[in-house]
Design an enzyme around this catalytic site. Structure first.
Site, mmCIF file in Angstrom:
data_model
loop_
_atom_site.group_PDB
_atom_site.id
_atom_site.type_symbol
_atom_site.label_atom_id
_atom_site.label_comp_id
_atom_site.label_asym_id
_atom_site.label_seq_id
_atom_site.Cartn_x
_atom_site.Cartn_y
_atom_site.Cartn_z
ATOM 1 N N GLY A 1 20.403 -13.283 13.040
ATOM 2 C CA GLY A 1 21.838 -13.303 12.784
ATOM 3 C C GLY A 1 22.489 -14.472 13.497
ATOM 4 O O GLY A 1 21.978 -14.959 14.510
ATOM 5 N N HIS B 1 26.305 -6.665 16.557
ATOM 6 C CA HIS B 1 26.206 -7.777 17.522
ATOM 7 C C HIS B 1 26.970 -9.000 16.987
ATOM 8 O O HIS B 1 27.724 -9.640 17.725
ATOM 9 C CB HIS B 1 24.718 -8.088 17.731
ATOM 10 N N GLU B 2 26.784 -9.295 15.692
ATOM 11 C CA GLU B 2 27.431 -10.484 15.110
ATOM 12 C C GLU B 2 28.941 -10.298 14.964
ATOM 13 O O GLU B 2 29.709 -11.240 15.195
ATOM 14 C CB GLU B 2 26.799 -10.848 13.761
ATOM 15 N N CYS C 1 20.152 -13.201 21.949
ATOM 16 C CA CYS C 1 21.213 -13.935 21.267
ATOM 17 C C CYS C 1 20.848 -15.414 21.286
ATOM 18 O O CYS C 1 20.401 -15.922 22.317
ATOM 19 C CB CYS C 1 22.527 -13.709 22.012
ATOM 20 N N LEU C 2 21.048 -16.088 20.160
ATOM 21 C CA LEU C 2 20.704 -17.517 20.104
ATOM 22 C C LEU C 2 21.567 -18.342 21.055
ATOM 23 O O LEU C 2 21.183 -19.445 21.426
ATOM 24 C CB LEU C 2 20.827 -18.040 18.664
ATOM 25 N N GLN D 1 29.294 -19.411 17.159
ATOM 26 C CA GLN D 1 28.076 -19.939 17.781
ATOM 27 C C GLN D 1 27.786 -21.368 17.342
ATOM 28 O O GLN D 1 27.012 -22.075 17.996
ATOM 29 C CB GLN D 1 26.872 -19.046 17.444
ATOM 30 N N HIS E 1 30.634 -11.064 18.099
ATOM 31 C CA HIS E 1 30.839 -12.508 18.314
ATOM 32 C C HIS E 1 32.197 -12.960 17.758
ATOM 33 O O HIS E 1 32.852 -13.813 18.346
ATOM 34 C CB HIS E 1 29.758 -13.323 17.594
HETATM 35 NI NI NI Z 1 24.408 -13.399 19.386
#
Ligand code: NI
Length: 173
Positions: free
Chosen positions: A46, A137-138, A95-96, A51, A141
Site C-alpha cells: 500500500g 493503515h493507508e 511502512c514504506l 508518502q 496516512h
Molecule cells: Ni505506511
C-alpha cells in the site's frame, strides 16, 4: 510511469491531513499509476499520497502477495470507512516511510470502505485480512497518522531516532 521518491519519517508532510479530491484530472491519473509502480517496486502492499508528497486523499494498494496470483491494483480516492467489525486483528505492520521497522498494531479485523475510483464512480467493498489492515493503515496516512502513533511514546521515539539517523546517513551519500 515514473517511480516517485518516498518520503521518510519524520517529515512534516506525513503529519498533515490531506485535501479531498474534487476532480479526477490527468495529473491525478498519472500520479495513481506512478504510485502503483512505486509501491510494487519498493516492494509494498500500500502507498498513500502524502508518502510521495501528494497532499490529496488518494491511496493505492494490492495485497495479493502470491507472485503466481493475478495482481489486483486498487486506487482509492476519498476513501471512508463506513463500517468496522467489533472483531479485532493484530498484525505486524511496517511502512514504506519507516523502512525496516515493524510493530504489532491492533485494528478492526474487517472494514467496509467507500471511495471514488478513477472514473469518478463510487465503490464500496468489505475488506478482511491483510486488505483490512492495509486500507486502515493507508487511510490513516491521509489523516497524518502513522502506525507508530499506536505505539507507546518510548517505542515511537526509538523508531523516530533510528529514522533520523537513517536520513542523516542518506544525506551524506
Ligand atoms: Ni505506511
Amino acid at each position: 510511469m515514473t517511480l516517485r521518491p518516498i518520503l521518510i519519517h519524520p517529515d512534516p508532510r506525513l503529519k498533515k491531513r490531506c485535501d479531498r479530491v474534487t476532480e479526477v484530472t490527468d495529473e491525478l491519473r498519472e500520479a495513481a499509476s506512478d504510485m502503483l509502480e512505486t509501491m510494487y517496486d519498493a516492494p509494498g502492499v500500500g502507498l498513500a499520497g502524502p508518502q510521495v508528497g501528494l497532499m490529496s486523499r488518494i491511496l493505492v494498494m494490492d495485497c495479493v502477495k502470491d507472485p503466481e496470483a493475478e495482481p489486483r491494483p486498487l486506487v482509492l480516492l476519498n476513501p471512508e470507512i463506513t463500517w468496522s467489525s467489533d472483531d479485532l486483528n493484530t498484525y505486524e505492520e511496517g511502512c514504506l516511510s519507516i523502512p525496516e521497522q515493524y510493530a504489532e498494531v491492533t485494528r478492526p479485523a474487517e472494514v467496509k470502505v467507500r471511495w471514488m475510483d478513477l472514473d469518478g464512480a463510487t465503490q464500496e467493498e468489505q475488506f478482511a485480512g491483510l486488505w483490512a489492515t492495509c486500507v486502515q493503515h493507508e487511510i490513516d496516512h491521509l489523516d497524518g497518522k502513522l502506525f507508530i502513533d499506536y505505539l507507546t511514546p518510548l517505542k515511537r521515539q526509538l523508531i523516530t531516532r533510528k529514522m533520523q539517523k537513517l536520513k542523516r546517513e542518506k544525506a551524506r551519500l
